[in-house]
Design an enzyme around this catalytic site. Sequence first.
Site, mmCIF file in Angstrom:
data_model
loop_
_atom_site.group_PDB
_atom_site.id
_atom_site.type_symbol
_atom_site.label_atom_id
_atom_site.label_comp_id
_atom_site.label_asym_id
_atom_site.label_seq_id
_atom_site.Cartn_x
_atom_site.Cartn_y
_atom_site.Cartn_z
ATOM 1 C CB THR A 92 -1.072 -0.004 1.096
ATOM 2 O OG1 THR A 92 -1.549 -1.090 1.398
ATOM 3 C CG2 THR A 92 -2.138 1.526 0.891
ATOM 4 N N GLY A 143 -1.605 -0.478 6.289
ATOM 5 C CA GLY A 143 -1.269 -1.436 7.490
ATOM 6 C C GLY A 143 -2.540 -2.735 7.219
HETATM 7 N N1 GLY Z 1 -3.805 -1.540 3.598
HETATM 8 C C1 GLY Z 1 -4.415 -2.646 2.521
HETATM 9 C C2 GLY Z 1 -4.804 -3.621 2.458
HETATM 10 O O1 GLY Z 1 -5.270 -4.286 3.545
HETATM 11 O O2 GLY Z 1 -5.529 -3.670 1.329
#
Ligand code: GLY
Length: 172
Positions: A92, A143
């Site tokens: 991410t 996260g």
């Molecule tokens: N933060 C990315 C996800 O959990 O998909």
Amino acid sequence: MGSNEAAGAVIRIRNFAHPISVARKILEEIPHLMLSGKGAEIFARLMGFKEKSPDEQHANTDNREIEKLPEDYREFVRKYSKLLAEQRIFSTFGAVAINSKGHIVARASTGGMSYAFPGRVGDTPVIGAGTFASRSAGASATGLGEGILRVGVTRKLVELVEGGQVVQEACD
Ligand code: GLY
């Protein structure tokens, strides 16, 4: 987002290099906030975004593997819950920016999470969970999406900062 609460999001869009730009087009061009899957890809094509060439496309290896799993749901959950708990593999990215007029924007993009059950939706495209901005603050989360979604982390952070908390305190 930010000054006028405008927002756009895409979920499960494949093989376009700049999903955040597609999300921005949603914000600018249509009266919806979020598109997913094939519809999001059709919209991206209509807006002139080019798909990656076959060489550049990298199918999500984990999903490929998941498609081959036996039809034993309990076995799937046992195996992948363990991997999930151990590995926490994410990809991410997030950013918050402010321009010279003080307008704040937040954005985020993700490849999702390895070993997730097919169809899982994480926090990243959900406004107020993975990304949020108001007139006075913005936040972008990375996260484990399940936790971020439950709490609505970025909206909560922005509200805490608006209420007078300093950023680090709000994050803690
Ligand atoms: N933060 C990315 C996800 O959990 O998909």
